[in-house]
Motif scaffolding. Structure first.
Motif, PDB file in Angstrom:
ATOM      1  N   THR A   1       0.838  -1.190   0.000  1.00 54.42           N
ATOM      2  CA  THR A   1       0.000   0.000   0.000  1.00 54.42           C
ATOM      3  C   THR A   1       0.876   1.244   0.000  1.00 54.42           C
ATOM      4  O   THR A   1       1.970   1.231   0.562  1.00 54.42           O
ATOM      5  N   ASN A   2       0.427   2.289  -0.695  1.00 55.02           N
ATOM      6  CA  ASN A   2       1.191   3.538  -0.702  1.00 55.02           C
ATOM      7  C   ASN A   2       0.256   4.730  -0.867  1.00 55.02           C
ATOM      8  O   ASN A   2      -0.867   4.607  -1.353  1.00 55.02           O
ATOM      9  N   GLU A   3       0.732   5.892  -0.437  1.00 54.40           N
ATOM     10  CA  GLU A   3      -0.037   7.127  -0.568  1.00 54.40           C
ATOM     11  C   GLU A   3      -0.157   7.497  -2.046  1.00 54.40           C
ATOM     12  O   GLU A   3       0.742   7.222  -2.841  1.00 54.40           O
ATOM     13  N   VAL A   4      -1.278   8.114  -2.428  1.00 55.50           N
ATOM     14  CA  VAL A   4      -1.451   8.548  -3.812  1.00 55.50           C
ATOM     15  C   VAL A   4      -1.934   9.994  -3.898  1.00 55.50           C
ATOM     16  O   VAL A   4      -2.164  10.501  -4.993  1.00 55.50           O
ATOM     17  N   THR A   5      -2.092  10.660  -2.761  1.00 58.71           N
ATOM     18  CA  THR A   5      -2.553  12.045  -2.754  1.00 58.71           C
ATOM     19  C   THR A   5      -1.563  12.896  -1.978  1.00 58.71           C
ATOM     20  O   THR A   5      -1.439  12.744  -0.765  1.00 58.71           O
ATOM     21  N   GLY A   6      -0.847  13.771  -2.648  1.00 61.56           N
ATOM     22  CA  GLY A   6       0.099  14.640  -1.957  1.00 61.56           C
ATOM     23  C   GLY A   6       1.369  13.918  -1.545  1.00 61.56           C
ATOM     24  O   GLY A   6       1.728  12.875  -2.088  1.00 61.56           O
ATOM     25  N   SER A   7       2.039  14.480  -0.547  1.00 55.61           N
ATOM     26  CA  SER A   7       3.320  13.948  -0.097  1.00 55.61           C
ATOM     27  C   SER A   7       3.161  12.711   0.768  1.00 55.61           C
ATOM     28  O   SER A   7       2.233  12.610   1.570  1.00 55.61           O
ATOM     29  N   ASP A   8       4.105  11.785   0.618  1.00 57.65           N
ATOM     30  CA  ASP A   8       4.057  10.563   1.431  1.00 57.65           C
ATOM     31  C   ASP A   8       4.438  10.808   2.886  1.00 57.65           C
ATOM     32  O   ASP A   8       4.272   9.928   3.730  1.00 57.65           O
ATOM     33  N   ARG A   9       4.950  12.009   3.187  1.00 57.34           N
ATOM     34  CA  ARG A   9       5.336  12.319   4.567  1.00 57.34           C
ATOM     35  C   ARG A   9       4.568  13.509   5.141  1.00 57.34           C
ATOM     36  O   ARG A   9       4.973  14.081   6.157  1.00 57.34           O
ATOM     37  N   ALA A  10       3.467  13.898   4.522  1.00 57.25           N
ATOM     38  CA  ALA A  10       2.623  14.947   5.100  1.00 57.25           C
ATOM     39  C   ALA A  10       2.088  14.456   6.441  1.00 57.25           C
ATOM     40  O   ALA A  10       1.810  13.262   6.603  1.00 57.25           O
ATOM     41  N   PRO A  11       1.949  15.329   7.452  1.00 56.09           N
ATOM     42  CA  PRO A  11       1.477  14.883   8.763  1.00 56.09           C
ATOM     43  C   PRO A  11       0.135  14.163   8.681  1.00 56.09           C
ATOM     44  O   PRO A  11      -0.782  14.623   8.015  1.00 56.09           O
TER      45      PRO A  11
END
Length: 222
Positions: A126-136
């Protein structure tokens, strides 16, 4: 806008490439492929280790399986969940993401198993797909599902100083297991027992009990 990437399904030793729509913040891959670890599984107290070089995803011609699918290389150390799978033990580890459509996403989290012989599998990514992967906040939360390896845990990661992560499940509050990622100590990988279903309303708290930013707390399915 929706974007796509490949997900790899391994059945009977054959690789089949499928288009997986990236939505609700996650992309999952049910894979039977294996990779060797760079070190022993560790928990929250692990020391940082060197990262692996990103491996860009590849695909074969449209409608055809890729004969040489990419194999994920763990970034940092492997986190042992202590939860038994049908074979082996569930573990979590960072994997590189290199997608032009996701310029601010550089890693994802893989749920795999450490088999009795020491081999590391790759089962659900699974991975982030919206914005930065390290946004709070929360990122890439994937609901548990039944796969060949058994029932996978619900898992994801939190970017920030979370020391306690909770959710609602079947009308009660449940607390997640968690461990800091050795590659970036600001990232907390968390998971719930596979028997805990219907996870929703995720919340994170700091050491002082203060509630932290929510981020992308949606729970992806499949």
């Amino acid at each position: 806008m929706k974007s796509t990437r490949n997900r790899w399904l391994y059945a009977g030793g054959s690789a089949v490439a499928c288009a997986a729509v990236i939505a609700a913040g996650t992309v999952a891959a049910n894979a039977g492929m294996t990779a060797r670890t760079g070190g022993p599984a560790v928990g929250a107290g692990a020391a940082p280790s060197a990262s692996a070089a990103p491996v860009p995803s590849t695909s074969g011609a449209p409608g055809r399986p890729d004969p040489n699918p990419p194999k994920p290389e763990p970034i940092g150390q492997v986190i042992d969940s202590g939860i038994a799978a049908r074979e082996g033990t569930w573990v979590f580890y960072g994997v590189p993401v290199a997608e032009k459509a996701l310029p601010t996403v550089h890693f994802g989290v893989m749920a795999g198993r450490r088999l009795p012989g020491g081999t590391l599998t790759a089962d659900v990514m699974t991975n982030e797909v919206t914005g930065s992967d390290r946004a709070p906040g929360f990122h890439a939360v994937q609901a548990g599902m039944g796969i060949e390896a058994g029932q996978s845990p619900t898992f994801g990661y939190y970017a920030g100083p979370a020391t306690r992560i909770t959710a609602r499940a079947n009308g009660r509050t449940v607390t997640a297991h968690q461990a800091r990622w050795s590659e970036d100590r600001s990232v907390v990988v968390f998971w719930f027992d596979p028997a805990t279903r219907g996870i929703s309303r995720l919340a994170a708290y700091d050491r002082g009990g203060r509630k932290l930013p929510t981020g992308n707390a949606g729970v992806g399915v499949g």
